[in-house]
Design an enzyme around this catalytic site. Structure first.
Site, PDB file in Angstrom:
ATOM      1  N   SER A 108      -7.226  -7.208  14.579  1.00  0.00           N
ATOM      2  CA  SER A 108      -6.506  -7.851  13.478  1.00  0.00           C
ATOM      3  C   SER A 108      -7.046  -9.263  13.297  1.00  0.00           C
ATOM      4  O   SER A 108      -7.482  -9.903  14.265  1.00  0.00           O
ATOM      5  CB  SER A 108      -5.012  -7.905  13.795  1.00  0.00           C
ATOM      6  OG  SER A 108      -4.338  -8.798  12.943  1.00  0.00           O
ATOM      7  N   SER A 109      -6.964  -9.753  12.080  1.00  0.00           N
ATOM      8  CA  SER A 109      -7.452 -11.107  11.813  1.00  0.00           C
ATOM      9  C   SER A 109      -6.592 -12.170  12.482  1.00  0.00           C
ATOM     10  O   SER A 109      -6.986 -13.338  12.534  1.00  0.00           O
ATOM     11  CB  SER A 109      -7.512 -11.362  10.301  1.00  0.00           C
ATOM     12  OG  SER A 109      -6.234 -11.188   9.710  1.00  0.00           O
ATOM     13  N   CYS A 110      -5.424 -11.793  13.017  1.00  0.00           N
ATOM     14  CA  CYS A 110      -4.568 -12.774  13.694  1.00  0.00           C
ATOM     15  C   CYS A 110      -5.155 -13.215  15.029  1.00  0.00           C
ATOM     16  O   CYS A 110      -4.614 -14.109  15.680  1.00  0.00           O
ATOM     17  CB  CYS A 110      -3.164 -12.226  13.897  1.00  0.00           C
ATOM     18  SG  CYS A 110      -3.050 -10.981  15.187  1.00  0.00           S
ATOM     19  N   TYR A 137       0.706 -10.496  20.184  1.00  0.00           N
ATOM     20  CA  TYR A 137      -0.071  -9.430  19.541  1.00  0.00           C
ATOM     21  C   TYR A 137      -1.554  -9.795  19.508  1.00  0.00           C
ATOM     22  O   TYR A 137      -2.421  -8.967  19.796  1.00  0.00           O
ATOM     23  CB  TYR A 137       0.455  -9.200  18.126  1.00  0.00           C
ATOM     24  CG  TYR A 137      -0.268  -8.139  17.351  1.00  0.00           C
ATOM     25  CD1 TYR A 137      -0.064  -6.792  17.628  1.00  0.00           C
ATOM     26  CD2 TYR A 137      -1.145  -8.472  16.319  1.00  0.00           C
ATOM     27  CE1 TYR A 137      -0.712  -5.800  16.906  1.00  0.00           C
ATOM     28  CE2 TYR A 137      -1.803  -7.487  15.596  1.00  0.00           C
ATOM     29  CZ  TYR A 137      -1.581  -6.155  15.893  1.00  0.00           C
ATOM     30  OH  TYR A 137      -2.239  -5.178  15.177  1.00  0.00           O
ATOM     31  N   LYS A 141      -4.868  -7.892  21.220  1.00  0.00           N
ATOM     32  CA  LYS A 141      -6.023  -7.455  20.440  1.00  0.00           C
ATOM     33  C   LYS A 141      -7.317  -8.101  20.938  1.00  0.00           C
ATOM     34  O   LYS A 141      -8.376  -7.463  20.959  1.00  0.00           O
ATOM     35  CB  LYS A 141      -5.802  -7.758  18.954  1.00  0.00           C
ATOM     36  CG  LYS A 141      -4.781  -6.845  18.290  1.00  0.00           C
ATOM     37  CD  LYS A 141      -5.239  -5.401  18.370  1.00  0.00           C
ATOM     38  CE  LYS A 141      -4.298  -4.442  17.683  1.00  0.00           C
ATOM     39  NZ  LYS A 141      -4.754  -3.039  17.789  1.00  0.00           N
ATOM     40  N   HIS A 180       5.038  -6.092   6.697  1.00  0.00           N
ATOM     41  CA  HIS A 180       4.172  -7.203   6.315  1.00  0.00           C
ATOM     42  C   HIS A 180       4.531  -7.686   4.913  1.00  0.00           C
ATOM     43  O   HIS A 180       5.341  -7.071   4.213  1.00  0.00           O
ATOM     44  CB  HIS A 180       2.711  -6.766   6.385  1.00  0.00           C
ATOM     45  CG  HIS A 180       2.219  -6.561   7.785  1.00  0.00           C
ATOM     46  ND1 HIS A 180       2.072  -5.322   8.356  1.00  0.00           N
ATOM     47  CD2 HIS A 180       1.856  -7.461   8.746  1.00  0.00           C
ATOM     48  CE1 HIS A 180       1.636  -5.452   9.602  1.00  0.00           C
ATOM     49  NE2 HIS A 180       1.486  -6.735   9.859  1.00  0.00           N
TER      50      HIS A 180
END
Length: 311
Positions: A108-110, A137, A141, A180
């Site tokens: 994920s881009s987070c 999270y 990842k 989201h």
């Protein structure tokens, strides 16, 4: 990948996993193995090991994850860390032990630092502090990425990672407690329209910038990478375009046909101020998105209006 190869898609009922299954079938891949969470608890190492020993998949798409929006990430921090660590650890290691030919891990881009320079280049990983609301999270990842990299280095495993931007599309989650932003706005505006509400509340100031990619584009990119990429460094997957939350809300308002007003609740968190992916690495390989945001949202809205997901 050969058309007859056995392919395991972890998380096939989710938005990403189901899109990958649709794309594989469209391209003629029929030997697809799936398990529901009731059939196989991916957090249980012994169960995952038994599954891999029995099925012996040649390829793995690791799309299974516990996911949610800002509220869910911030409320269930331990769950998001534990569940996602266990899922990625168990599958990646079992894939190695059972000699899977290739694995694609989806992050994920987070994973990027909260205040990283924009657009977000792959090299910015671990260069700063993470956004607090989804730190657990993100850490899970990042661990998955590093597992793929280290198994590549130590064992020569063809395990690759891809980091999608914000996704939307069929099989999205419309529960306002853990969805989201895009599906949450679709539901809010739809319900406001059918109940004649005067205003719709938008969390935060509306100023954060976000990038969105239709999940069908993502699935196409995943298959492209599985067939064309084997380096250990992860790859950003996105559109390379961005929109403010306010403008996204106005776009969805127009698509839904809601005529009331927006009310920004500035007591709620904005999250990361900007999160635009640098997708030049993927573009240089010859892939780019094709579904424009307005067209994609319109198609999604027409679909979910009829299946009751927004009620």
């Amino acid at each position: 990948m050969k058309k007859e190869a056995k392919i395991y898609v972890a998380g096939h009922r989710g938005m990403v996993g189901s899109a990958i299954v649709r794309r594989l079938k469209k391209e003629g891949y029929q030997n697809i193995v799936t398990r529901t969470s009731k059939e196989l608890d991916l957090r249980q190492q012994s169960a995952v090991n038994d599954f891999f020993e029995t099925e012996k998949p040649a390829y793995v798409f690791l799309a299974a994850a516990k996911v949610g929006g800002i509220q869910a990430n911030n409320t269930y921090r331990a769950d998001f860390l534990y569940d996602n660590l266990m899922i990625s650890t168990n599958i990646i290691h079992a894939a190695h032990v059972n000699e899977v030919k290739k694995l694609l891990f989806l992050g994920s881009s987070c994973i990027y630092p909260k205040l990283a320079p924009q657009p977000l280049k792959e090299a910015y990983l671990l260069s700063g502090i993470l956004e607090q609301t989804n730190e657990p999270y993100a850490i899970a990842k990042i661990s998955g990425i590093k597992m793929c990299e280290t198994y590549h280095d130590q064992y020569g495993a063809d395990f690759i990672s891809a980091m999608p931007t914000n996704l939307y599309g069929p099989n999205d989650n419309y529960d306002l407690n853990n969805s989201h932003v895009l599906p949450a706005l679709l539901k809010k505006f739809h319900q406001a329209k059918i109940t004649n509400q005067a205003t719709v509340e938008i969390w935060g100031t509306g100023s954060p910038l976000r990038e969105f990619l239709h999940v069908d584009d993502l699935a196409e990119a995943c298959l492209f990478l599985m067939n064309n990429y084997s380096d250990k460094e992860f790859v950003n997957l996105g559109s390379g375009t961005e929109i403010s939350i306010k403008d996204l809300a106005l776009l969805i308002k127009d698509i839904v046909g809601y005529t009331g007003e927006l009310k920004f609740n500035t007591d709620k968190p904005d999250g990361t101020p900007r999160k635009l992916m640098d997708v030049s690495k993927l573009a240089d390989m010859g892939w780019q998105y094709s579904i424009e945001l307005a067209d994609g949202i319109r198609a999604v809205y027409e679909s979910v209006k009829s299946n009751g997901a927004l009620e």
